[in-house]
Design an enzyme around this catalytic site. Structure first.
Site, mmCIF file in Angstrom:
data_model
loop_
_atom_site.group_PDB
_atom_site.id
_atom_site.type_symbol
_atom_site.label_atom_id
_atom_site.label_comp_id
_atom_site.label_asym_id
_atom_site.label_seq_id
_atom_site.Cartn_x
_atom_site.Cartn_y
_atom_site.Cartn_z
ATOM 1 N N LYS A 74 -0.805 -13.751 6.124
ATOM 2 C CA LYS A 74 -1.841 -13.051 5.341
ATOM 3 C C LYS A 74 -2.305 -13.960 4.186
ATOM 4 O O LYS A 74 -2.334 -15.169 4.348
ATOM 5 C CB LYS A 74 -1.317 -11.691 4.875
ATOM 6 C CG LYS A 74 -0.706 -10.892 6.053
ATOM 7 C CD LYS A 74 -0.383 -9.483 5.740
ATOM 8 C CE LYS A 74 0.192 -8.804 6.981
ATOM 9 N NZ LYS A 74 0.464 -7.393 6.793
ATOM 10 N N HIS A 95 -7.010 -7.402 13.045
ATOM 11 C CA HIS A 95 -5.868 -6.911 12.264
ATOM 12 C C HIS A 95 -6.306 -5.664 11.489
ATOM 13 O O HIS A 95 -7.453 -5.574 11.037
ATOM 14 C CB HIS A 95 -5.365 -7.993 11.301
ATOM 15 C CG HIS A 95 -4.052 -7.632 10.689
ATOM 16 N ND1 HIS A 95 -3.955 -6.782 9.616
ATOM 17 C CD2 HIS A 95 -2.782 -7.967 11.021
ATOM 18 C CE1 HIS A 95 -2.666 -6.612 9.316
ATOM 19 N NE2 HIS A 95 -1.938 -7.327 10.148
HETATM 20 P P1 13P Z 1 4.763 -6.488 7.665
HETATM 21 O O1 13P Z 1 5.769 -7.140 8.596
HETATM 22 O O2 13P Z 1 4.777 -7.098 6.289
HETATM 23 O O3 13P Z 1 4.905 -5.010 7.668
HETATM 24 O O4 13P Z 1 3.310 -6.819 8.242
HETATM 25 C C1 13P Z 1 3.058 -6.674 9.589
HETATM 26 C C2 13P Z 1 1.739 -7.255 9.897
HETATM 27 O O5 13P Z 1 0.710 -6.739 9.480
HETATM 28 C C3 13P Z 1 1.682 -8.478 10.707
HETATM 29 O O6 13P Z 1 0.400 -8.768 11.116
#
Ligand code: 13P
Length: 250
Positions: free
Chosen positions: A11, A94
């Site tokens: 992210k 996403h």
């Molecule tokens: P988390 O593992 O932080 O919950 O995030 C999952 C995610 O959105 C992966 O794309």
């Protein structure tokens, strides 16, 4: 037999410098895995991370891209640009892009078509929010996301897509889906693919789980018959990612 896939979606975290240091640290641990490993850093760190991982089989991908090749699309990045630095996989749809940046099912579909037309590997995300789960409408919701994304995708292209089921209520919340909850949806996605294409394509396509996946729950989730690995957020930013990649080997 489908191979395990473990992918880290970073992210909007890590500068190129931080990304380079972190990936050096985990490189040997993720390179020798009995799994296909992907890392999705922010755009600015793609080159650094690719350089560090260049002599390994770990794949480096982008978190997003636009549907046009070039032009007046301020702030966007094209498939050609990604491929010019050797990036051949991309996360599409996403839930953060769908919710925060208002990406519609139509846009997700167009991005999937573009990625496939460029020969890239798309990681297509789907998943319901809490309200849809509580109203018990999640199966229909997810299967309609899948049908819309795969509309007009040929059978030979369909099996190149990696699907990631990420319930929105489990993302970044620490509230993980149980193995049974995740399996129920992943099995249903596989049936939808069978309906749209064939049993062979359904048997071959990879379906991952994502949402608060960590070293404590990965093995249980990845051992479910229709879950072929994980798309990892928070835990993919930490050395723990190495243990997740190896969780089924112990
Ligand atoms: P988390 O593992 O932080 O919950 O995030 C999952 C995610 O959105 C992966 O794309």
């Amino acid at each position: 037999m489908r191979k395990l896939i473990v992918a880290a979606n970073w992210k909007m975290n890590k500068t190129p410098e931080e990304a380079g240091i972190f990936v050096e640290e985990i490189k040997s641990g993720i390179a020798d895995a009995n799994a296909d490993v992907y890392v999705f850093p922010p755009f600015l760190a793609l080159q650094t991370v690719s350089d560090v991982l260049k002599d390994t089989d770990v794949k480096v991908g982008a978190q997003n891209m636009y549907i046009e090749d070039k032009g007046a699309y301020t702030g966007e990045i094209s498939a050609d640009m990604l491929q010019s630095i050797g990036i051949n996989s991309v996360i599409i749809g996403h839930s953060e892009r769908r919710q925060i940046f208002k990406e519609s099912d139509e846009m997700v579909h167009a991005k999937l078509i573009k990625a496939l037309s460029k020969g890239m590997t798309p990681i297509l995300c789907c998943g319901e929010d809490l309200e849809t789960r509580e109203n018990n409408k999640f199966m229909d919701f997810i299967n309609s996301q899948i049908k819309s994304a795969f509309a007009d995708v040929s059978e030979s292209d369909a099996c190149k897509v990696i699907i990631a089921y990420e319930p929105v209520w489990a993302i970044g919340t620490g509230k993980v889906a149980t193995g049974e909850q995740a399996e129920q949806v992943c099995a249903s996605i596989r049936s939808t693919i069978e309906e749209m294409y064939s049993k062979e394509t359904a048997d071959n396509i990879h379906i991952l789980y994502g949402g608060s996946c960590n070293v404590g729950n990965a093995k249980e989730l990845f051992s479910m018959p229709d879950i072929d690995g994980g798309l990892i957020g928070g835990a993919g930013l930490k050395p723990e990612f190495v243990d997740i990649v190896h969780c089924k080997e112990k």
